[in-house]
Write a protein that holds these residues in place. Structure first.
Motif, PDB file in Angstrom:
ATOM      1  N   LEU A  14       0.698  -1.070   0.102  1.00 59.71           N
ATOM      2  CA  LEU A  14       0.084   0.090  -0.005  1.00 59.71           C
ATOM      3  C   LEU A  14       0.842   1.330   0.063  1.00 59.71           C
ATOM      4  CD1 LEU A  14      -2.781   1.264   0.194  1.00 59.71           C
ATOM      5  CD2 LEU A  14      -2.551   1.144   2.761  1.00 59.71           C
ATOM      6  N   GLN A  15       1.914   1.091   0.797  1.00 55.97           N
ATOM      7  CA  GLN A  15       2.714   2.388   0.917  1.00 55.97           C
ATOM      8  C   GLN A  15       3.353   2.751  -0.486  1.00 55.97           C
ATOM      9  OE1 GLN A  15       5.247   3.005   4.419  1.00 55.97           O
ATOM     10  NE2 GLN A  15       7.140   3.348   2.747  1.00 55.97           N
ATOM     11  N   PHE A  16       4.039   1.577  -1.189  1.00 59.15           N
ATOM     12  CA  PHE A  16       4.520   2.055  -2.189  1.00 59.15           C
ATOM     13  C   PHE A  16       3.669   2.171  -3.591  1.00 59.15           C
ATOM     14  CE2 PHE A  16       6.493   0.684  -6.564  1.00 59.15           C
ATOM     15  CZ  PHE A  16       7.888   1.225  -6.217  1.00 59.15           C
ATOM     16  N   ALA A  17       2.569   1.721  -3.496  1.00 55.13           N
ATOM     17  CA  ALA A  17       1.572   1.990  -4.416  1.00 55.13           C
ATOM     18  C   ALA A  17       1.040   3.515  -4.186  1.00 55.13           C
ATOM     19  CB  ALA A  17      -0.058   1.199  -4.253  1.00 55.13           C
ATOM     20  N   LEU A  18       0.755   4.019  -3.155  1.00 53.64           N
ATOM     21  CA  LEU A  18       0.390   5.436  -2.748  1.00 53.64           C
ATOM     22  C   LEU A  18       1.369   6.251  -3.429  1.00 53.64           C
ATOM     23  CD1 LEU A  18      -1.403   5.550   0.636  1.00 53.64           C
ATOM     24  CD2 LEU A  18      -2.444   5.638  -1.409  1.00 53.64           C
ATOM     25  N   THR A  19       2.851   5.880  -3.006  1.00 56.00           N
ATOM     26  CA  THR A  19       4.150   6.748  -3.243  1.00 56.00           C
ATOM     27  C   THR A  19       4.327   7.010  -4.928  1.00 56.00           C
ATOM     28  OG1 THR A  19       5.735   5.059  -2.775  1.00 56.00           O
ATOM     29  CG2 THR A  19       5.149   6.721  -1.033  1.00 56.00           C
ATOM     30  N   ALA A  20       3.833   5.771  -5.337  1.00 55.04           N
ATOM     31  CA  ALA A  20       4.160   5.657  -6.918  1.00 55.04           C
ATOM     32  C   ALA A  20       2.989   6.496  -7.534  1.00 55.04           C
ATOM     33  CB  ALA A  20       3.930   4.403  -7.374  1.00 55.04           C
ATOM     34  N   LEU A  21       1.894   6.220  -7.052  1.00 55.35           N
ATOM     35  CA  LEU A  21       0.569   6.953  -7.776  1.00 55.35           C
ATOM     36  C   LEU A  21       0.819   8.367  -7.518  1.00 55.35           C
ATOM     37  CD1 LEU A  21      -2.243   4.327  -6.645  1.00 55.35           C
ATOM     38  CD2 LEU A  21      -1.561   4.825  -8.954  1.00 55.35           C
ATOM     39  N   TYR A  22       0.937   8.765  -6.474  1.00 62.82           N
ATOM     40  CA  TYR A  22       1.403  10.246  -6.283  1.00 62.82           C
ATOM     41  C   TYR A  22       2.207  10.799  -7.056  1.00 62.82           C
ATOM     42  CZ  TYR A  22      -1.151  11.300  -1.656  1.00 62.82           C
ATOM     43  OH  TYR A  22      -2.014  11.464  -0.768  1.00 62.82           O
ATOM     44  N   HIS A  23       3.409  10.146  -7.392  1.00 65.20           N
ATOM     45  CA  HIS A  23       4.601  10.521  -7.864  1.00 65.20           C
ATOM     46  C   HIS A  23       3.947  10.624  -9.593  1.00 65.20           C
ATOM     47  CE1 HIS A  23       8.486  11.180  -9.751  1.00 65.20           C
ATOM     48  NE2 HIS A  23       8.441   9.992 -10.410  1.00 65.20           N
TER      49      HIS A  23
END
Length: 533
Positions: A14-23
């Motif tokens: 979830l953390q990686f998905a959120l940071t990737a989607l934000y970026h």
């Protein structure tokens, strides 16, 4: 084998998905705006008409805001591989780290240097020299994306490497095969051109805002026309390249393509319908409330009328022998680690292509050890593992459809916009201007859905058919993951708020009449260049 707490794995994902989607909210505009700036400046250099310099400078300000925040949001992602995905980094670090390091060099040396020259060199460089700098910024931004997508392609279609039983890592066989992987090249062009669509809609939307308010009409009308034509060509390219990627998934990642199409059973060409909409039920392995178009799926996926597309039920059946083979591979690998007997190494090498399926079975093996499964329990372990090869069908199915439906919408809106712009009838059709203005965020949303399709469709693997996701994470505590997840969500929300504030502020201010940068924009870009040079 030590197992990571499933909650920690889910929180890491979830953390990686959120940071990737934000970026990834910032990446498409960076990729697309650079080439639009280059096109505007090219017209200025060729014709000498000052309006095109004003256009390049104005849109360059908005590009600069997006670029600065995009760099800031991308930094943390590279560290997450080491902090949250240590097993993955050990297993696949050589394959993933090399293109990532090259991308870092391009982003922080090539891009930052030329971005500074592009912003502050208008009156210090000759016209051809400044134009060359602008093209180098565009090239650098897109090459930066290339290396990221090469790394990602290696996770989806691992080529040019083998697993080394002595180091327990994937090792390079051919750097050339990694770089020129068909999957990598197709993903790069598809993703880059999707960025061009986002940039075109962005320029059209803000230009439409000016035309509706009767402000900066010449600049807005010319910007709108260039963006509409640029977007029309780009949308056609995105659709075409999406078809290429679909064909490659059919050949290389059959579970992904079956999930994308909600295909539970193998097709019987040529009748097989393409499902427009449905509610896939992962547990019961059926689709509810299907709406479909007959005779479309087979030619759409296979580019023929007689090749079947394998369904998820049959893919589960085909996985059974690979799971058994993978268990043999891991058993031989463990023995080789203890004895270094060549016979064990030869046995492992004979089965190593299925090693990932052996890893996948560890969750269901007694004591989570596939190397000591009693003979009377082997069939049960294999049967329990078979459904694990499938991704989340509901998420993959619908993220793909949202992306495709939006792609069709973009093509239509660009076609109408280009036509009315060429006829000089934009201001006579305020409904179109309002539609375009409110459509600005949709291409960004479409790229997010595309990323979800690619990454969710790869599951349950971090490295397709090689390393399952549940074995890839670091052994953090749940509390640590919750704290870091909340911190990243808060920080990245601040970044998005800053982006929206600055974009709205300077879009409302509009271009200067004489091409002189706004003092606030100039200060922002000067500060950014000074901190990243």
């Amino acid at each position: 084998m030590d197992f990571i707490n499933p909650q920690v794995v889910d929180l890491s994902r979830l953390q990686f998905a959120l940071t990737a989607l934000y970026h990834f909210m910032f990446v498409p505009l960076t990729l697309g705006l650079t080439f639009m700036l280059a096109a505007m400046e090219t017209v200025y250099v060729v014709t000498g008409r000052k309006i095109y310099r004003d256009m390049a400078q104005f849109w360059g300000k908005l590009f600069g805001i997006n670029f600065a925040i995009g760099v800031a949001t991308g930094l943390t992602m590279e560290f997450e591989f080491g902090t949250n995905w240590s097993m993955y980094s050990h297993f696949f670090g050589d394959m993933f780290g090399t293109p990532l390091a090259i991308e870092g060099l391009m982003a922080f040396f090539m891009e930052s240097t030329f971005v500074g020259l592009m912003f502050f060199g208008w009156d210090r460089l000759s016209k051809p020299a400044h134009l060359a700098i602008t093209y180098l910024v565009a090239l650098g931004s897109n090459l930066s994306a290339l290396w990221i997508l090469i790394a990602n392609a290696g996770m989806n279609v691992p080529e040019g490497a083998h697993f080394d039983a002595d180091t327990m890592r994937m090792q390079f066989d051919s750097f050339v095969r990694v770089v020129f992987s068909q999957d990598a090249q197709a993903k790069f062009v598809h993703t880059s051109v999707a960025g061009y669509v986002a940039a075109a809609m962005f320029v059209m939307g803000i230009s439409a805002f000016y035309l509706l308010r009767k402000q900066h009409r010449e600049l807005a009308a010319r910007s709108f026309r260039m963006a509409a034509l640029f977007g029309l060509i780009s949308s056609v390219a995105v659709i075409t390249l999406g078809d290429v990627l679909g064909r490659m998934d059919y050949e290389k990642q059959p579970t992904k393509i079956a999930a994308i199409e909600g295909l539970w059973h193998t097709t019987k060409p040529p009748y097989e319908p393409w499902i427009l909409a449905a509610l896939p039920d992962d547990e019961k392995q059926v689709n509810h409330f299907e709406i479909n178009i007959p005779y479309v799926l087979t030619p759409l996926i296979t580019h023929s009328f007689d090749q079947p597309v394998t369904g998820m039920s049959e893919l589960e059946d085909q996985a059974a022998p690979r799971i058994r083979s993978g268990i043999i591979a891991l058993t031989a690998l463990r023995r080789y680690g203890a004895t270094h007997d060549k016979a064990d190494l030869d046995l492992f090498n004979a089965h190593q292509d299925d090693m990932g399926f052996g890893f996948l079975a560890t969750r269901h093996a007694p004591h989570q050890d596939v190397t000591n499964i009693p003979a009377d329990q082997l069939d049960a372990v294999v049967k329990q593992t078979q459904p694990d090869i499938l991704p989340n069908v509901f998420v993959t199915f619908w993220s793909f459809r949202f992306m495709v439906f939006l792609g069709g919408y973009f093509f239509a809106i660009f076609a109408v916009s280009a036509l009315l712009s060429l006829k000089n009838r934009l201001e006579a059709n305020p409904w179109l201007l309002k539609t375009v203005m409110w459509s600005i965020p949709l291409p960004i949303l479409a790229t997010e859905f595309g990323w979800i399709t690619a990454e969710a469709g790869r599951q349950p693997w971090t490295v397709f058919n090689k390393l399952p996701t549940f074995l890839s994470a670091s052994g953090h505590s749940t509390g640590y993951m919750v704290f870091s997840l909340a911190g990243f969500a808060l920080l990245y929300s601040v970044f998005i708020a800053a982006e929206l504030y600055l974009m709205f502020r300077f879009a409302r201010l509009g271009p200067e009449e004489h091409g002189t940068p706004h003092n606030e924009t100039d200060a922002l870009l000067s500060h950014f260049h000074g901190s990243h040079a």
